[in-house]
Design a protein around this motif. Sequence first.
Motif, PDB file in Angstrom:
ATOM      1  N   SER A  35      38.658  37.045  38.781  1.00  0.00           N
ATOM      2  CA  SER A  35      37.879  36.021  38.080  1.00  0.00           C
ATOM      3  C   SER A  35      36.477  36.489  37.696  1.00  0.00           C
ATOM      4  N   SER A  62      45.229  29.495  30.347  1.00  0.00           N
ATOM      5  CA  SER A  62      46.021  30.131  31.392  1.00  0.00           C
ATOM      6  C   SER A  62      47.239  29.290  31.744  1.00  0.00           C
ATOM      7  N   LEU A 105      45.154  35.525  33.380  1.00  0.00           N
ATOM      8  CA  LEU A 105      43.819  35.033  33.712  1.00  0.00           C
ATOM      9  C   LEU A 105      42.753  35.678  32.837  1.00  0.00           C
ATOM     10  N   ARG A 106      42.857  36.961  32.674  1.00  0.00           N
ATOM     11  CA  ARG A 106      41.820  37.662  31.917  1.00  0.00           C
ATOM     12  C   ARG A 106      41.899  37.374  30.424  1.00  0.00           C
ATOM     13  N   LYS A 109      40.485  34.072  29.433  1.00  0.00           N
ATOM     14  CA  LYS A 109      39.022  34.105  29.300  1.00  0.00           C
ATOM     15  C   LYS A 109      38.600  34.782  27.997  1.00  0.00           C
TER      16      LYS A 109
END
Length: 128
Positions: A35, A62, A105-106, A109
């Motif tokens: 994160s 996500s 997750l990445r 973002k």
Amino acid sequence: MKNTSLSAAMLQAKCPRCRKGDLFPTSVFSYTKLSEINGKCPECEATITPEPDFFYGAMYISYAFSVALMVNVSILVTYFFDRPDTMVYVWTVLAANILLVPLMLRYSKVLYLYGLGKLSYDPDALKK
């Protein structure tokens, strides 16, 4: 100096302003520090995190990635196996989620920052 395209910068998780600096302190495929995101671009010093809780909205992206993964894995399991047990679905979806969690997750973002962040591409950002 060669300019990086928008799609290449997004795939490589680069700064939206200069498209050279890394958004994450570790590799995009890394399971460590999932994160964590750089506060400023290491190349052009642009503020990547405009406010403390900016990336909470990326959870929606996500979640969409997880739902899409679950649907696609379920379709593949149904296609390759004739009426598998429910636990086959559960374990394959769980394994796929564990394997792809860093990417989901990445990149959620990255998509959130490129879509809703206030940074726009400036080819002369490194000269300033």
